[in-house]
Design a protein around this motif. Structure first.
Motif, PDB file in Angstrom:
ATOM      1  N   ALA A 254      -6.755   5.948   2.745  1.00 33.89           N
ATOM      2  CA  ALA A 254      -7.933   6.290   1.940  1.00 33.89           C
ATOM      3  C   ALA A 254      -7.770   7.646   1.255  1.00 33.89           C
ATOM      4  O   ALA A 254      -8.259   7.850   0.139  1.00 33.89           O
ATOM      5  CB  ALA A 254      -9.176   6.301   2.833  1.00 33.89           C
ATOM      6  N   VAL A 257      -5.857   7.009  -1.940  1.00 31.83           N
ATOM      7  CA  VAL A 257      -6.687   6.310  -2.936  1.00 31.83           C
ATOM      8  C   VAL A 257      -7.696   7.269  -3.558  1.00 31.83           C
ATOM      9  O   VAL A 257      -8.020   7.163  -4.751  1.00 31.83           O
ATOM     10  CB  VAL A 257      -7.392   5.104  -2.282  1.00 31.83           C
ATOM     11  N   THR A 308     -10.324   1.156   0.045  1.00 32.28           N
ATOM     12  CA  THR A 308      -9.148   0.774   0.826  1.00 32.28           C
ATOM     13  C   THR A 308      -9.418  -0.497   1.625  1.00 32.28           C
ATOM     14  O   THR A 308      -8.589  -1.411   1.667  1.00 32.28           O
ATOM     15  CB  THR A 308      -8.759   1.918   1.778  1.00 32.28           C
TER      16      THR A 308
END
Length: 470
Positions: A254, A257, A308
């Protein structure tokens, strides 16, 4: 064993020395465990075994009869080619490649349409400069430039057409009044033709962009429905494109991202020891724009976490569904409300339980529909085959019947010919006239009477012709 050797060859040719040993040791351990589980043989994997296998591979062409170093290198090359072909086929069958290409084309079209629209504004602005202040949208401006043409020819009759383009009666009236008192220069018909042609090209590009956006939306709903439901089709497609594929995006944590697309700012901050960026491509999401300035970092971190989860669900689920994306979107909305009002959001476990139940129902419904479609397809295929078989039988019957009908008259003709030959040549066969059967006699007498009648008819015709000539 051969597969294991191929794997080792690939690892040896593709990796550096330090990683090679580690990965080969892992491969040996895994293949040894698999042999023990399937066959029950205890396998030893260690430094000595690895060295023995390395020596065997090195001198393999000398140990095996009929195998040379050249043929062994060819085998390795063939293995590399087959591996590459398998990778290419895998990539070709992945549908997220279409999403990557379409979002790249969409971004390129946005830049090109913006550039071309500015060119139309400058070009047509010499003739009608007041139009730029009245209409600011590029697509509408190009439509008006094509519709108006020479501003001196604009009249009250054109007011309806202006209203259709602008969708506002006040703006249409303002354009009409501005055309009467414009400060623009006069323009020749040839220049107007070129401006109108270029405007029509820009309009067609804009319409194609709309169609491409619809195509992207449909592809995202098929490939990554949860991600598109959570963050939107365009932002989700940009994330997939930047990661390289949906699988790569699903592998990212995460934290990666969250700053995906802001690598330049991240490395600059690390180099200068400044503040690292809070968000990358997900900044274009509506959630971060709605959050307060102090909560933008927190909501971006939470949104990256949910993105995610959604990408992993889309990547590894058999039947794609947008149920999880809708639930994750609700969670982000509740978190936004919590930052603003303090209302506690639901727990993630409760939300995921609800999502699993709804998703199972949706998947069951999708599978039921697929089974119905498959049954209908099989029925149609069965009917088609039956119709083809019936048509083939009809064709065969139609071919057989005339053949049978043709055989019977041929037989009758043959019998008649044989009887006539026997009647006309009794002496040749050693028979007298009295020994000829009665039936054959009747046939011969009838044939003789018929011949006499034909001769008389011929004589009469000759006499008539002679009379006519006289």
């Amino acid at each position: 064993g051969l597969l294991h050797e191929d794997l080792r060859l690939l690892l040896e040719t593709a990796l550096p020395a330090r990683k090679k040993k580690a990965l080969l040791g892992v491969a040996d351990a895994k293949i040894g465990a698999a042999i023990l589980e399937e066959l029950g043989f205890q396998c030893q994997t260690g430094g000595v075994v690895a060295e023995i296998l390395r020596g065997i591979r090195l001198h393999f062409h000398a140990l095996v009869k009929g195998l040379t170093a050249q043929s062994a290198s060819k085998a390795q090359l063939g293995l590399g080619h087959s591996y590459s072909r398998a990778k290419v086929k895998f990539n070709v069958n992945r549908v997220d490649n279409m999403i990557i290409q379409s979002i790249s084309l969409l971004d390129q079209l946005d830049k090109d349409i913006n550039t071309f629209s500015m060119r139309v504004r400058e070009w047509y602005g010499y003739h009608f400069p007041e139009l730029i202040r009245i209409v600011s949208e590029n697509y509408a401006y190009c439509q008006l430039a094509k519709f108006i043409g020479n501003r001196k020819e604009l009249s009250e009759e054109s007011l309806e057409g202006l209203e259709e383009i602008v969708m506002d009666s006040a703006k249409a009236q303002a354009i009409l009044e501005a055309s009467r008192s414009s400060m623009g220069m006069d323009i020749s018909p040839l220049d107007l033709i070129n401006i109108e042609s270029f405007s029509s090209r820009v309009i067609s590009l804009s319409e194609y962009r709309k169609g491409l956006q619809e195509y992207l939306r449909s592809k995202m709903s098929q490939v990554a429905p949860s991600l598109s439901a959570l963050i939107g089709e365009v932002v989700g497609a940009r994330l997939i494109s930047h990661a390289g594929s949906l699988t790569n995006l699903a592998k990212y944590p995460a934290s990666t991202v969250q700053i995906l697309g802001a690598e330049k700012a991240l490395f600059r901050a690390l180099k200068t020891r400044g503040n690292t960026p809070k968000y990358g491509l997900i900044f274009h999401s509506t959630f971060i724009g709605r959050a307060a300035a102090k909560n933008k970092g927190r909501i971006s971190r939470y949104l990256a976490n949910k993105c995610t989860i959604a990408s992993r669900i889309d990547c590894f689920s058999e039947v794609p569904t947008s149920v999880f994306g809708d639930k994750l979107r609700e969670q982000v909305e509740e978190r936004l409300a919590f930052y603003e009002t303090g209302e506690p959001p639901r727990k993630n476990l409760e939300v995921m339980k609800e999502a699993v139940v709804e998703a199972s129902e949706v998947v069951a419904e999708v599978k039921r529909k697929q089974e119905k479609k498959e049954k209908k397809r099989k029925k149609r295929e069965k009917r088609r085959l039956e119709a083809l078989a019936a048509a083939a039988e009809e064709v065969e019957n139609a071919v057989v019947e005339p053949e049978e009908n043709d055989i019977e008259p041929k037989r009758k003709k043959k019998k008649k010919q044989q009887e006539l030959e026997a009647a006309s040549e009794p002496e040749e066969n050693g028979l007298e006239e009295g020994t000829v059967p009665r039936k054959k006699r009747k046939l011969t007498e009838a044939d003789q009477d018929g011949e006499e009648e034909e001769e008389e008819k011929k004589k009469k015709k000759k006499k008539k012709k002679e009379k006519v000539r006289e």
